[in-house]
Design an enzyme around this catalytic site. Structure first.
Site, PDB file in Angstrom:
ATOM      1  N   PRO A 162     -56.731 -56.693  72.027  1.00 19.67           N
ATOM      2  CA  PRO A 162     -57.203 -57.167  73.208  1.00 19.67           C
ATOM      3  C   PRO A 162     -56.263 -58.215  73.656  1.00 19.67           C
ATOM      4  O   PRO A 162     -55.358 -58.900  72.705  1.00 19.67           O
ATOM      5  CB  PRO A 162     -58.739 -57.762  72.617  1.00 19.67           C
ATOM      6  CG  PRO A 162     -58.492 -57.915  71.294  1.00 19.67           C
ATOM      7  CD  PRO A 162     -57.525 -56.826  70.861  1.00 19.67           C
ATOM      8  N   GLU A 163     -56.214 -58.636  74.864  1.00 18.96           N
ATOM      9  CA  GLU A 163     -55.280 -59.550  75.389  1.00 18.96           C
ATOM     10  C   GLU A 163     -56.102 -60.989  75.341  1.00 18.96           C
ATOM     11  O   GLU A 163     -57.478 -60.860  75.079  1.00 18.96           O
ATOM     12  CB  GLU A 163     -55.198 -59.463  76.873  1.00 18.96           C
ATOM     13  CG  GLU A 163     -54.336 -58.108  77.169  1.00 18.96           C
ATOM     14  CD  GLU A 163     -52.878 -58.449  76.743  1.00 18.96           C
ATOM     15  OE1 GLU A 163     -52.328 -59.532  76.544  1.00 18.96           O
ATOM     16  OE2 GLU A 163     -52.483 -57.266  76.405  1.00 18.96           O
TER      17      GLU A 163
END
Length: 67
Positions: free
Chosen positions: A2-3
């Protein structure tokens, strides 16, 4: 992976929904995780309360009243 912004969004959501909740049961579904899990974890976290949620980089940290 995930960012960072997504991790922060999840952290903020969890802060609103799980603070002061009690962990009544621990279940581990996989043994082949990145790091070895302490065999005593079940005994150490069951029946504890969540006091805060924090983030370090892309890791979420759930802090318990047991330390």
């Amino acid at each position: 992976m995930p960012e960072l912004a997504e991790v922060e969004t999840i952290k903020r959501y969890l802060e609103k929904h799980i603070i002061n909740d009690k962990i009544v049961e621990y279940q581990q579904n996989r043994d082949n995780l990145r790091y070895t899990i302490d065999p005593c974890i079940k005994k150490n976290i069951e029946n504890t309360h969540i006091i805060s949620v924090s983030r370090r980089a892309k890791y979420l940290l759930i802090n318990l009243n047991s330390g």
